[in-house]
Design a protein around this motif. Structure first.
Motif, PDB file in Angstrom:
ATOM      1  N   PRO A  67     104.828  52.328  -5.122  1.00 14.44           N
ATOM      2  CA  PRO A  67     103.800  52.554  -4.100  1.00 14.44           C
ATOM      3  C   PRO A  67     104.176  51.967  -2.741  1.00 14.44           C
ATOM      4  CG  PRO A  67     103.065  50.922  -5.717  1.00 14.44           C
ATOM      5  CD  PRO A  67     104.341  51.495  -6.234  1.00 14.44           C
ATOM      6  N   ALA A  68     103.910  52.720  -1.693  1.00 11.55           N
ATOM      7  CA  ALA A  68     104.205  52.268  -0.330  1.00 11.55           C
ATOM      8  C   ALA A  68     103.376  51.031  -0.001  1.00 11.55           C
ATOM      9  CB  ALA A  68     103.903  53.386   0.666  1.00 11.55           C
ATOM     10  N   GLY A  69     104.039  50.038   0.596  1.00 15.21           N
ATOM     11  CA  GLY A  69     103.331  48.853   1.058  1.00 15.21           C
ATOM     12  C   GLY A  69     102.900  47.882  -0.022  1.00 15.21           C
ATOM     13  N   TYR A  70     103.313  48.108  -1.269  1.00 14.01           N
ATOM     14  CA  TYR A  70     102.897  47.217  -2.366  1.00 14.01           C
ATOM     15  C   TYR A  70     103.646  45.889  -2.266  1.00 14.01           C
ATOM     16  CZ  TYR A  70     101.542  45.811  -7.092  1.00 14.01           C
ATOM     17  OH  TYR A  70     101.013  45.139  -8.176  1.00 14.01           O
ATOM     18  N   SER A  71     102.919  44.790  -2.472  1.00 20.00           N
ATOM     19  CA  SER A  71     103.550  43.462  -2.473  1.00 20.00           C
ATOM     20  C   SER A  71     103.844  43.066  -3.916  1.00 20.00           C
ATOM     21  CB  SER A  71     102.630  42.430  -1.815  1.00 20.00           C
ATOM     22  OG  SER A  71     102.470  42.719  -0.444  1.00 20.00           O
ATOM     23  N   THR A  73     104.985  40.997  -7.125  1.00 18.85           N
ATOM     24  CA  THR A  73     104.995  39.598  -7.561  1.00 18.85           C
ATOM     25  C   THR A  73     105.295  39.541  -9.049  1.00 18.85           C
ATOM     26  OG1 THR A  73     102.637  39.544  -8.135  1.00 18.85           O
ATOM     27  CG2 THR A  73     103.220  38.953  -5.854  1.00 18.85           C
ATOM     28  N   MET A  74     105.795  38.390  -9.491  1.00 17.58           N
ATOM     29  CA  MET A  74     106.027  38.182 -10.920  1.00 17.58           C
ATOM     30  C   MET A  74     104.708  38.268 -11.686  1.00 17.58           C
ATOM     31  SD  MET A  74     109.295  37.828 -11.331  1.00 17.58           S
ATOM     32  CE  MET A  74     108.932  37.835 -13.075  1.00 17.58           C
ATOM     33  N   GLU A  75     103.653  37.735 -11.092  1.00 18.06           N
ATOM     34  CA  GLU A  75     102.351  37.732 -11.769  1.00 18.06           C
ATOM     35  C   GLU A  75     101.833  39.153 -12.002  1.00 18.06           C
ATOM     36  OE1 GLU A  75     102.382  33.908  -9.195  1.00 18.06           O
ATOM     37  OE2 GLU A  75     103.232  35.929  -9.104  1.00 18.06           O
ATOM     38  N   ALA A  76     102.077  40.063 -11.045  1.00 21.37           N
ATOM     39  CA  ALA A  76     101.629  41.454 -11.208  1.00 21.37           C
ATOM     40  C   ALA A  76     102.373  42.121 -12.362  1.00 21.37           C
ATOM     41  CB  ALA A  76     101.847  42.237  -9.910  1.00 21.37           C
ATOM     42  N   TRP A  77     103.685  41.887 -12.447  1.00 23.92           N
ATOM     43  CA  TRP A  77     104.454  42.468 -13.557  1.00 23.92           C
ATOM     44  C   TRP A  77     103.986  41.905 -14.902  1.00 23.92           C
ATOM     45  CZ3 TRP A  77     109.596  41.580 -10.538  1.00 23.92           C
ATOM     46  CH2 TRP A  77     109.847  42.691  -9.716  1.00 23.92           C
ATOM     47  N   ALA A  78     103.685  40.609 -14.945  1.00 18.87           N
ATOM     48  CA  ALA A  78     103.187  40.007 -16.192  1.00 18.87           C
ATOM     49  C   ALA A  78     101.857  40.636 -16.592  1.00 18.87           C
ATOM     50  CB  ALA A  78     103.032  38.492 -16.021  1.00 18.87           C
ATOM     51  N   GLN A  79     100.987  40.877 -15.611  1.00 23.74           N
ATOM     52  CA  GLN A  79      99.696  41.497 -15.911  1.00 23.74           C
ATOM     53  C   GLN A  79      99.890  42.933 -16.383  1.00 23.74           C
ATOM     54  OE1 GLN A  79      96.709  39.754 -15.920  1.00 23.74           O
ATOM     55  NE2 GLN A  79      96.180  41.580 -17.105  1.00 23.74           N
ATOM     56  N   LEU A  80     100.851  43.635 -15.790  1.00 23.03           N
ATOM     57  CA  LEU A  80     101.173  44.997 -16.231  1.00 23.03           C
ATOM     58  C   LEU A  80     101.564  44.990 -17.714  1.00 23.03           C
ATOM     59  CD1 LEU A  80     103.418  47.508 -14.289  1.00 23.03           C
ATOM     60  CD2 LEU A  80     103.685  47.198 -16.722  1.00 23.03           C
ATOM     61  N   ILE A  81     102.409  44.029 -18.100  1.00 22.17           N
ATOM     62  CA  ILE A  81     102.843  43.921 -19.504  1.00 22.17           C
ATOM     63  C   ILE A  81     101.648  43.684 -20.421  1.00 22.17           C
ATOM     64  CG2 ILE A  81     104.115  42.442 -21.131  1.00 22.17           C
ATOM     65  CD1 ILE A  81     106.181  42.018 -18.815  1.00 22.17           C
ATOM     66  N   LEU A  82     100.776  42.756 -20.048  1.00 21.05           N
ATOM     67  CA  LEU A  82      99.614  42.452 -20.889  1.00 21.05           C
ATOM     68  C   LEU A  82      98.674  43.649 -20.994  1.00 21.05           C
ATOM     69  CD1 LEU A  82      98.804  38.799 -19.740  1.00 21.05           C
ATOM     70  CD2 LEU A  82      99.808  39.520 -21.919  1.00 21.05           C
ATOM     71  N   ASP A  83      98.467  44.340 -19.890  1.00 22.17           N
ATOM     72  CA  ASP A  83      97.591  45.524 -19.918  1.00 22.17           C
ATOM     73  C   ASP A  83      98.210  46.636 -20.757  1.00 22.17           C
ATOM     74  OD1 ASP A  83      95.794  44.187 -18.318  1.00 22.17           O
ATOM     75  OD2 ASP A  83      96.426  45.167 -16.452  1.00 22.17           O
ATOM     76  N   PHE A  84      99.528  46.776 -20.697  1.00 18.54           N
ATOM     77  CA  PHE A  84     100.218  47.784 -21.518  1.00 18.54           C
ATOM     78  C   PHE A  84     100.051  47.470 -23.009  1.00 18.54           C
ATOM     79  CE2 PHE A  84     104.018  49.487 -23.670  1.00 18.54           C
ATOM     80  CZ  PHE A  84     103.960  50.817 -23.269  1.00 18.54           C
ATOM     81  N   LEU A  85     100.204  46.201 -23.373  1.00 16.95           N
ATOM     82  CA  LEU A  85     100.006  45.801 -24.770  1.00 16.95           C
ATOM     83  C   LEU A  85      98.581  46.089 -25.213  1.00 16.95           C
ATOM     84  CD1 LEU A  85     101.884  42.353 -24.921  1.00 16.95           C
ATOM     85  CD2 LEU A  85     102.765  44.619 -25.514  1.00 16.95           C
ATOM     86  N   ASP A  86      97.633  45.784 -24.349  1.00 15.58           N
ATOM     87  CA  ASP A  86      96.216  45.942 -24.680  1.00 15.58           C
ATOM     88  C   ASP A  86      95.812  47.410 -24.797  1.00 15.58           C
ATOM     89  OD1 ASP A  86      93.529  45.013 -25.095  1.00 15.58           O
ATOM     90  OD2 ASP A  86      93.099  45.509 -23.003  1.00 15.58           O
ATOM     91  N   GLU A  87      96.296  48.230 -23.875  1.00 10.86           N
ATOM     92  CA  GLU A  87      95.833  49.618 -23.808  1.00 10.86           C
ATOM     93  C   GLU A  87      96.709  50.609 -24.577  1.00 10.86           C
ATOM     94  OE1 GLU A  87      95.078  50.841 -19.762  1.00 10.86           O
ATOM     95  OE2 GLU A  87      94.261  48.868 -19.234  1.00 10.86           O
TER      96      GLU A  87
END
Length: 296
Positions: A67-71, A73-87
């Protein structure tokens, strides 16, 4: 494709065979900087003989959205992993990561209960999203003024674009890969294209600049003591990025004597990406640990 937060398209793969043991935990493979799902080309087939294997392209990499302009972070990638596991996975999973992918897995495990993360396998874990995290290594201290100057240059878009164009040239990528792989025969044209192809997509430049110039994120030294699930650390001893004698390597080397849930295996003659550099050796160490640890 999976929609993260109902907004971002995330590319993933799932692979299994009829022989996959129903009681074995699923595995989620998380790539490192500049890589993507195909970087696990030598591993998915072997692991899928016994496990259901998921692999994911982190936001900003591979075929996932940039995505354009996205900042980033390590924390965002970690949250992506947790949401992927959950969903998507919806079962307690063993996370297997390389480099910054390892660190994202550590952060995810530190923030999760065992309902989502059942075990961790770290392949040459990074100390941060970029090298600015490792301020207590004399090598980085020497380079720090240069790193800040590069950050400044990368924030000037014409300069950033010129640097990125140079970095993603086939010959440049080949030389970078040859410097971090100990087994040079593993650096083939397929690998160069695995790294190069996503770098040509729209948004790849923005992702590159944001990741290189962004905050390094949480330090694994602070996170590991809070993790009680089984952890296997595999470390190539010929890694120039996160060497065994650097602060992160030394820390992980010391962990088995401090934490009973951590096992360390040093892989001799292997570089920064052990799973692709010397996949047979990784499987030789990984598969027995998985079978013994998860009792099936």
């Amino acid at each position: 494709m999976w929609k993260w937060k109902g907004q971002y398209s995330i590319n993933y793969l799932v692979s299994s065979t009829p022989n996959s043991h129903p009681d074995s935990p699923p595995l989620l493979l998380v790539h490192g900087f500049g890589a993507s799902i195909p970087h696990w080309r030598r591993n998915i087939g072997t692991l899928a003989k016994s496990y259901t294997v998921y692999a994911i392209d982190l936001l900003g990499f591979g075929a996932s959205e940039k995505p354009a302009g996205y900042s980033y972070t390590m924390e965002a990638w970690a949250q992506l992993i947790l949401d992927f596991l959950d969903e998507v996975v919806q079962k307690p999973t063993v996370l297997i990561g390389n480099s910054v992918g390892s660190l994202a897995c550590v952060i995810a495990a530190s923030e999760s209960s065992q309902t989502l993360v059942r075990g961790l396998v770290l392949l040459n874990c990074a100390g941060g999203m970029n090298n600015k995290a490792i301020v207590d290594d004399w090598r980085i201290k020497l380079l720090l003024p240069l790193l800040w100057f590069i950050d400044f240059l990368l924030k000037q878009r014409p300069i950033a674009s010129a640097i990125f164009e140079r970095v993603k040239q086939r010959e440049t990528l080949r030389n970078i890969l040859l410097s971090i792989y100990a087994n040079k025969e593993s650096v083939d044209e397929t690998l160069v294209e695995i790294i190069r192809e996503p770098a040509n997509e729209e948004g790849a430049l923005d992702a590159f600049v944001s990741i290189v110039t962004g905050p390094p994120g949480p330090n694994p030294v602070q996170l590991m003591p809070s993790i009680s699930i089984p952890v296997l650390v595999l470390w190539g001893d010929k890694d120039p990025f996160t060497p065994l004698d650097g602060p992160v390597g030394k820390y992980f080397s010391s962990l088995p004597s401090k934490l009973s849930n951590v096992k360390l295996i040093v892989l001799e003659g292997v570089g920064h990406c052990p799973h692709d550099d010397k996949s047979e050796l990784v499987h030789e160490k990984l598969l027995p640990w998985l079978a013994e640890t998860f009792n099936f």
